[in-house]
Structures are given as C-alpha cells and as structure tokens.
Design an enzyme around this catalytic site. Structure first.
Site, PDB file in Angstrom:
ATOM      1  N   TRP A  96       0.825  -1.226   0.000  1.00  0.00           N
ATOM      2  CA  TRP A  96       0.000   0.000   0.000  1.00  0.00           C
ATOM      3  C   TRP A  96       0.853   1.267   0.000  1.00  0.00           C
ATOM      4  CZ3 TRP A  96      -4.445  -0.836   4.147  1.00  0.00           C
ATOM      5  CH2 TRP A  96      -5.317  -1.824   3.668  1.00  0.00           C
ATOM      6  N   LYS A  97       2.148   1.138   0.237  1.00  0.00           N
ATOM      7  CA  LYS A  97       3.042   2.307   0.368  1.00  0.00           C
ATOM      8  C   LYS A  97       2.467   3.277   1.408  1.00  0.00           C
ATOM      9  CE  LYS A  97       4.206   1.482  -4.415  1.00  0.00           C
ATOM     10  NZ  LYS A  97       5.031   1.862  -5.518  1.00  0.00           N
TER      11      LYS A  97
ATOM     12  N   GLU B 102      12.059  -6.500  -8.864  1.00  0.00           N
ATOM     13  CA  GLU B 102      11.310  -5.311  -9.217  1.00  0.00           C
ATOM     14  C   GLU B 102      12.189  -4.368 -10.037  1.00  0.00           C
ATOM     15  OE1 GLU B 102       7.695  -4.719  -6.606  1.00  0.00           O
ATOM     16  OE2 GLU B 102       9.295  -3.568  -5.711  1.00  0.00           O
TER      17      GLU B 102
ATOM     18  N   GLY C  65       5.343   1.659 -10.598  1.00  0.00           N
ATOM     19  CA  GLY C  65       4.482   2.833 -10.573  1.00  0.00           C
ATOM     20  C   GLY C  65       4.493   3.625 -11.868  1.00  0.00           C
TER      21      GLY C  65
END
Ligand code: PEP
Length: 249
Positions: free
Chosen positions: A10-11, A166, A172
């Site tokens: 969720w950051k 990643e 993002g």
C-alpha cells in the site's frame, strides 16, 4: 511446488477508516484464492488491518524494519515491535527506500537479519534501474544485490524468505517488464542463488515479479515458469483491482 504469493504494497496510503473499508470489501473477493495473499500496510494501519483480516486467508505484512533491537533511532520500527503486533511478512529494500532513504545492500542485509531473528518473513526487493538495463548491466546489478543483501544467511534462513524482482523502471510507471524479461531476470536470480547457496534453496525459494502488475497482465506473467507471484503497488489500493490480480487463474 512453490505456492504462489501475491502481496499488496500500500506504500504511504490509507487512513485507518479507508484501510478497514478496503479490507472488508477485499475479503469476500479473495476468499477462494489459490495463492497466498498478503497485505503490506503502513505501520499505522497494522492493528486495524489485523482485526479486519482475522479468520480470513489474508496475511499481514509491514513495509520496513530497522536492524537494531531498540534505541535512539527516531522514526524507525524494530522487528520486536512488528512481532508484537502479529505481523508476519515485511518488505525490505524496496527501491523507493533505496532511492529516497539511502537504503543500501548493506542495510538491507542487516534488516533481513533482524527480521529473521524475530521469525518475520522478509520480502527482499532487488532490481535494476532503466539506465542500468539500457547499459547492459542488469545481471551484474542483480548479482551484486543478491550477494550483498543475502551475505551470511544459512539454508534455513531461506525457508522464511521471499525475493521480489522489481525493475525500478517498471514500478508505478505503468510500464511492465514483458513476461519474457521478467522470467529471464528471475531465472538469472534463481541460478545465482543455486550457484552461491544450493540447488535445494534455489528450487524452494519463491521469487515474485513487481512492477505495474495488474489484472490485465497477471495471467501472462504468472504463466512463466520462474515467476512465483507478484508484489503489487498501485493495483493493491483498490479491492476489485487487487482481487483481479489475486484471482489470476
Ligand atoms: C511496488 O510498489 O512494489 C510496485 C510494484 O508498485 P506498482 O505495482 O505500482 O508498480
């Protein structure tokens, strides 16, 4: 053989009320998931989310942990503190931590050790930047990250560990690595683990892909032999979108 694991990150999002509402909507949508489902939430949401997932198939994770037992480290959280709140997983070395908060392979290594000391399960993030990929350094960067982040760990430490590949350029940004690129990088990571540690560890270790994974690309990514799950940022903030990823089959 390796149980797939889909984890939401969720950051720095979701106030308590929003977190509670999201989880309540998510629970019925993912109850039949064939993979392990984890939510890595802000520290302030841990208690709320722990209550909301009680009795469900969703596991609880945090997004960072400090290496010291306790002490003068203003703003940090210890492994004992997370354990006390019944946190199971913890993301370590996310590229946003590396980029904005000077996280290094050395501090990642120390954080993993602290997490393991408290029987937390680290989700260790590694990955190259766009510049590194374009200059042909992907494998060298991944190799160095693996060696330095995982230095000193014993075979049993890997039982509790998950890796996340990643590529920084895919996080993002809406740009996903192709399934071939992701599979190739993860195959390289697994091969390095095999050479550096053992075939048994490499075979058992779950390695996720992370970077703009969503309901539209998850099926293709998860069909790849080496990809054992996903670390999901943006799409984990909506119950429907996260459920689409979790229910990829
Ligand atoms: C992440 O935060 O680890 C991530 C992969 O984010 P996104 O899915 O938004 O690219």
């Amino acid at each position: 053989m390796r149980t797939p694991i889909i984890a939401g990150n969720w950051k720095m999002n979701k106030l308590n009320k929003e977190a509670d509402a999201l989880v309540k909507e998510l629970v019925p949508l993912v109850k039949d998931a064939e993979c392990e489902v984890v939510l890595c939430v802000p520290f302030t949401d841990i208690v709320t989310v722990r209550k909301a997932i009680r009795g469900t198939n969703i596991r609880l994770g945090a997004q960072n942990v400090h290496w010291a037992e306790s002490g003068a480290f203003t703003g940090e959280i210890s492994a004992a503190m997370l354990k006390e709140l019944k946190v199971e997983y913890v993301i370590i070395g996310h590229s946003e931590r590396r980029q904005y908060f000077n996280e290094t392979n050395e501090t990642v290594n120390k954080r993993i050790q602290a997490a393991l000391n408290y029987k937390l399960k680290p989700i260790v993030c590694i990955g190259e930047t766009l510049e590194e990929r374009e200059s042909g350094q992907t494998e060298q960067v991944l190799y160095t990250q693996i060696i330095e982040c995982l230095r000193g760990f014993k075979s049993w430490d890997f039982d509790r560990m998950v890796l996340a590949y990643e590529p920084v350029w895919a996080i993002g940004t809406g740009k996903t690595a192709t399934s071939e690129q992701a599979n190739e990088a993860i195959a390289f990571i697994r091969d390095t683990i095999r050479k550096r540690f053992s075939l048994k560890i490499a075979d058992k270790l779950r390695i996720q892909y992370g970077g703009s994974m969503n309901g539209g690309n998850v099926k293709e990514l998860m069909a790849m032999e080496e990809i054992d799950g996903g670390l999901i940022g943006g799409a984990s903030l909506s119950p429907a979108k996260f459920a689409d990823v979790v229910n990829y089959k």
